[in-house]
Design a protein around this motif. Structure first.
Motif, mmCIF file in Angstrom:
data_model
loop_
_atom_site.group_PDB
_atom_site.id
_atom_site.type_symbol
_atom_site.label_atom_id
_atom_site.label_comp_id
_atom_site.label_asym_id
_atom_site.label_seq_id
_atom_site.Cartn_x
_atom_site.Cartn_y
_atom_site.Cartn_z
ATOM 1 N N ARG A 267 0.843 -1.195 0.000
ATOM 2 C CA ARG A 267 0.000 0.000 0.000
ATOM 3 C C ARG A 267 0.875 1.241 0.000
ATOM 4 O O ARG A 267 1.785 1.373 0.809
ATOM 5 N N LEU A 268 0.610 2.154 -0.937
ATOM 6 C CA LEU A 268 1.320 3.418 -1.030
ATOM 7 C C LEU A 268 0.313 4.538 -0.828
ATOM 8 O O LEU A 268 -0.753 4.547 -1.454
ATOM 9 N N VAL A 269 0.656 5.500 0.015
ATOM 10 C CA VAL A 269 -0.238 6.601 0.361
ATOM 11 C C VAL A 269 0.466 7.921 0.071
ATOM 12 O O VAL A 269 1.629 8.108 0.431
ATOM 13 N N ARG A 270 -0.238 8.836 -0.578
ATOM 14 C CA ARG A 270 0.298 10.177 -0.802
ATOM 15 C C ARG A 270 -0.717 11.205 -0.324
ATOM 16 O O ARG A 270 -1.910 10.923 -0.191
ATOM 17 N N GLY A 271 -0.229 12.436 -0.088
ATOM 18 C CA GLY A 271 -1.092 13.476 0.448
ATOM 19 C C GLY A 271 -1.372 14.621 -0.488
ATOM 20 O O GLY A 271 -2.070 15.568 -0.106
ATOM 21 N N TYR A 272 -0.841 14.552 -1.720
ATOM 22 C CA TYR A 272 -1.024 15.678 -2.640
ATOM 23 C C TYR A 272 -1.139 15.174 -4.066
ATOM 24 O O TYR A 272 -0.327 14.364 -4.522
ATOM 25 N N ASP A 273 -2.163 15.635 -4.746
ATOM 26 C CA ASP A 273 -2.365 15.345 -6.162
ATOM 27 C C ASP A 273 -2.276 16.648 -6.927
ATOM 28 O O ASP A 273 -3.172 17.494 -6.838
#
Length: 319
Positions: A267-273
């Motif tokens: 699982r990879l999580v990011r906070g900005y698109d």
């Protein structure tokens, strides 16, 4: 947003190639090893919105327990005007959490996002080969409110860039001094990490339990290890983790297309698109990826999610 112009600034990144092995990263200060946390709280891009951050902090504070970790996914500053207030809120909440029994400083992690990267490079602008072009680009990408928050003026900066390295060095030195004058701000910026991940040895000895585990110190999931990777904006799936460079904050295209585990991380999580629009979902999940970007600072909400160490989402809220 596009890639930044060539900055020509000092690069402290090593050329060590470690493949996709997590173990090779454990002594690398660029990355935060979270161990086997009970839960990981991940906060998306804040963009200098302290009122929304207060609401998120209140929700986390009611739920947070020793054995948890808290990761801010970068872009804490920029875009919004209340930069100083936001950093002050981050520091105050850190103090409150560290007062809990069993908590240590490494349980709270701040990632470097695009805005933090630009700000750090702005403070080294006197090293850039074309400082006027670089500064103009940064101002158009949202760094202007951060500059103003620490007493800097755009016109003065442009004049200094035209005046040469000595004048520009004096201007950036005044900005660094303004940051240092704010208690804790310089230390927070110096503590920024490139990514954070779960796994590694069992929880540290001596950590106190929270009364929910039958009187024994919690040592992580009985599945062992962990496979959650947290980044600011994305990764380049073609590169090993230690070879990502600035792909963590500029390389977003490959993240959205990722359909299989990357380097052992399920699982990879990011906070900005960077491609966020008002029509975008605040939380967007793929086969192995999760994006936590509700458009905070751009007319949207601040998003926070809670995961176990393997990336299963346990809780979600926004402000």
């Amino acid at each position: 947003m596009g890639l930044p112009p060539r900055l020509g600034l000092p690069n402290r990144q090593t050329n060590r190639h470690a493949g996709s092995s997590v173990g090779a990263l454990e002594d690398d200060s660029r990355f935060a090893l979270l161990g086997r946390p009970r839960r990981v709280w991940a906060v998306g891009a804040i963009h200098a919105q302290p009122d929304r951050l207060d609401l998120i902090h209140r929700a986390i504070g009611q739920r947070f327990r020793p054995g948890d970790r808290l990761v801010y996914l970068g872009n804490m500053i920029g875009v919004g005007e209340q930069v100083v207030e936001t950093i002050d809120r981050l520091l105050a909440f850190r103090i409150a959490l560290l007062a809990m029994p069993g908590m240590i400083a490494s349980d709270i992690v701040y990632l470097r996002g695009q805005q933090e990267e630009m700000w750090q490079k702005l403070l080294q602008l006197h090293f850039a080969p074309d400082p006027r072009t670089v500064l103009d680009w940064m101002l158009r990408q949202g760094v202007a409110p951060t500059l103003a928050a620490y007493g800097g003026q755009q016109d003065t900066g442009m004049a200094a860039a035209r005046g040469g390295a000595v004048m520009l060095g004096r201007w950036t030195r005044e900005l660094r001094q303004a940051v240092a004058a704010r208690p804790g701000h310089e230390q927070l910026f110096n503590a920024l990490r490139r990514a954070a991940y779960t796994g590694g040895p069992a929880a540290r000895s001596g950590a106190t339990n929270d009364g929910m585990s039958g009187g024994e110190d919690w040592t992580g999931s009985n599945r062992g290890g962990g496979s959650l990777l947290l980044v600011s904006s994305g990764i380049d799936p073609r590169r090993p983790l230690t070879g990502q460079g600035d792909a963590f904050w500029w390389g977003s295209a490959g993240f959205a297309r990722l359909e299989q585990p990357y380097g052992g991380f399920s699982r990879l999580v990011r906070g900005y698109d960077p491609n966020w629009t008002p029509e975008s979902p605040g939380v967007d999940g793929g086969p192995v990826t999760v994006t936590l970007d509700g458009g905070c600072g751009r007319g949207g909400h601040l998003v926070c999610a809670c995961f176990d160490s393997f990336g299963e989402m346990l809780d979600l809220f926004q402000a």
